[in-house]
Structures are given as structure tokens and as C-alpha cells.
Scaffold this active site. Sequence first.
Site, PDB file in Angstrom:
ATOM      1  N   SER A  89     -22.775  17.910  12.436  1.00  0.00           N
ATOM      2  CA  SER A  89     -23.028  18.319  11.340  1.00  0.00           C
ATOM      3  C   SER A  89     -23.611  18.871  10.481  1.00  0.00           C
ATOM      4  CB  SER A  89     -22.658  17.143  10.585  1.00  0.00           C
ATOM      5  OG  SER A  89     -24.073  16.540  10.061  1.00  0.00           O
ATOM      6  N   LYS A 132     -28.831  16.318   5.752  1.00  0.00           N
ATOM      7  CA  LYS A 132     -27.553  17.245   4.968  1.00  0.00           C
ATOM      8  C   LYS A 132     -28.676  17.966   4.146  1.00  0.00           C
ATOM      9  CE  LYS A 132     -24.318  15.042   6.853  1.00  0.00           C
ATOM     10  NZ  LYS A 132     -23.701  14.688   7.469  1.00  0.00           N
TER      11      LYS A 132
END
Length: 292
Positions: A89, A132
Site C-alpha cells: 500500500s 500510511k
Amino acid sequence: MAENGWDQVWAAPQDGPGRGVAPSGVPAQGGPARWPAGQPWAGQRRPARPGRRAAAVCLAVAAAGVVAAVLGAALLVTGYHRYTMGGASMQPTLHAGDRVWVRRISTSEVRRGDVVALSVPAWGWGRQLVVKRVVGVGGDRVSARADGRLTVNGRAVEEPYTASSGQFSGPPFAVTVPRGRFFVMGDNRENSNDSRYHLEDGMGGVAAADVRGCVERVEDVSGFHALVPTRAFADAGVGPAAGPGPFRAYVTVLGSGVVAAFTGLAALPVSLWTTRRRARSRAAGIPGSVAA
């Protein structure tokens, strides 16, 4: 200083406070250290031992180095944790198998653009830590334009670190991040479970308590290097740029301490040998002189 290189020779003791020599040879309070009465050189100050001062300096340098090394090591051990990336991700910034060094920080230190490690069990990750990028802080208006580009507080943000040059598919959205929360997204926008898909839960914001730290260093196939902070949000005019962390400063303290400790210990025998050699050469013909 006398010509013989030793401390100046004092006159014989005089009457009065601080001038006499006790019968045991110990000087009266306030007087200089002298040889005991009855010796041929009575009344003279004991010659100093030059080797002791040099040895004390070497030991002080070594001790200071040990303290600095221990301090630097403690800062690194307590301030950073290392984790292994397990997903895609955050590509192309981070890849699966990369080891990231995460620094513990307070929530007030989090900036837009920071890459953070967090734990949000409600999003289906269990207790696993994920990485993230923060794109919005409490009070920000975060939205996706029709072309898939990110805007923060009405300003378009150019994101060179993303896998799709800042564009991503999916329905447009516009939310105001609640206070005490952060809006996060993966750099691989097409393959990231992030705030966009949890808008019903706190407007997609991650609670400040779920943030474990900021990623500052990376171990990957290219080696061990810093994760360079982005200026994308500062250039867009929506906040200050994130600065480098203290990792380099901690390593400098550790390295300097190790060098100082070894230097002090290595110089100790050399200093003692040199001063003793000088002391022996000066001892000849000096009453009561003693080599160090």
C-alpha cells in the site's frame, strides 16, 4: 616556576597562622605541602608528580566518552523501533520486506505528509501495525477532485511520491477531519485500505492514540537511508514542511563518545610513559625528587 622544572621552593616555615609544619610532617591548615622537619630539604614544597595530571586528563576524556556513548545508545534504543513492511500500500515509497525505523513522537509533532505507523483494529487490521501517509490533520477539509487529485483546505496538492502521480480512482469525497484525528492514505492509491473507505467512522480519521510513531529511516535493497520528508503540502500552502528527525544527532553522540573513550584510554599509557621519562631526567640533582 624554578629553573629545575619543579614547583617553586618555599622559604623555611615562619611563625604565624598557616606557616608552620606540624611535628608529623603534615602542614598546618592553609600552608603548602612540605617535607617533614629534620630532612636536609625541610621547608621545601613536595615536588609534584607530573604523570598524575596527564593520567587524570586521559581518564576524564575516556569517562566523558563512555557517558556520551551510553547516552547516544539509550536515545536510539528508547526512541526508535524497527518494523518490517508487509504490504504494497505504500509503494513506491516503501515495499514489502523493507525495514522501517519508527520514532516515537507526540501527536502534536505529526505534520501533513508524515509517514506514520499506526494500529486501527476496527479497520480489519487486528493488532498489526500498518504504515500510511498523513494527508490531513484535525480541522482540515480533505477532498478528492473529479480528476482524482487530492485537495486540502481548497488547495490542490501535487504528490510526486504516489504510484499514480497523485491521481486515483474511486468516488469523490469531501470531509472535515475531526479534531484529534488524522486522515491517512497509502501512496499506492489503487491498492490501499485507508481513510477513504472508512468515512462513516470519524470521517475516516485515525485517532491520535492509534499513531505509534513516524517513519524516519528505511533499510531496503539500496541500503540504510533516511526517508526524506516531503514538501508537497508546504508547497501547496497548507502547512509547514516536516523536518528531519534526531536520528543523525543521536548517532553522532554515540560515535563521538566511542571515539573519545578509545582515545582517552589509548593515550593513557603513552602519557604515563612520557611523563615518567621526563621526571627521571629531571630528578637528577633535585633534593627529595621522586619520579612519577
